[in-house]
Write an enzyme that holds these catalytic residues in place. Structure first.
Site: not given
Ligand code: DQA
Length: 147
Positions: A87, A102, A98, A111, A77, A11
């Site tokens: 893994d 948001s 990471e 989340r 997600a 996404n």
């Molecule tokens: C995200 C946060 C995730 O929880 C969410 O599913 C995303 C975007 C972020 O960049 O804030 O797709 O990774």
């Protein structure tokens, strides 16, 4: 020359139009262009990839071994669900940051769980598109310290 893979998950190809109140108006193409410009200034190279498919992301992480010095991963997600991505990162031993646009810790409880965090060198979240540039700087500093 130091090479860093910027890998975006499901996404994130919709950035710019996807819930802009949460993720901002910057598109993924804008973010990738900013990363390339930032990398040039830092004397490193970046490669960018995005997939909506978990297995393709696993393949990208496998391919990073011996090819890239670090990975900046916004697993979207899959962060909250994917043992396979965790893994893969543990298997290739390529330092991974990471990243989230948001602040996942200030959002829904599901989340708050990250399968990536235990195998990442660190986590950057809550700074929007700017976070990718912060992650690049953090990775460069990590790699310099590691040498
Ligand atoms: C995200 C946060 C995730 O929880 C969410 O599913 C995303 C975007 C972020 O960049 O804030 O797709 O990774």
């Amino acid at each position: 020359m130091t090479s860093i893979l910027i890998l975006n998950g499901p996404n994130l190809n919709l950035l710019g139009t996807r819930q802009p109140e949460v993720y901002g108006h910057t598109t993924l193409a804008d973010i990738e262009a900013a990363c390339h410009a930032h990398a040039k200034g830092a004397g490193i190279t970046v490669s960018c990839a995005q997939s909506n498919h978990e297995g393709v992301l696993v393949d990208e992480i496998h391919a990073a071994k011996g090819c890239h010095d670090g990975i900046i991963l916004n697993a979207g997600a899959y962060t909250h669900t994917s043992v396979a991505l965790r893994d893969a990162i543990a298997s290739v031993e390529v330092p991974t940051i990471e990243l989230h646009l948001s602040n996942i810790h200030a959002r829904e409880a599901f989340r708050h769980v990250s399968h990536i965090a235990p195998v990442a060198i660190g986590q950057i979240c809550g700074f929007g598109a700017q976070g990718y540039l912060l992650a690049l700087d953090a990775m460069v500093a990590h790699l310099q310290g590691a040498r």
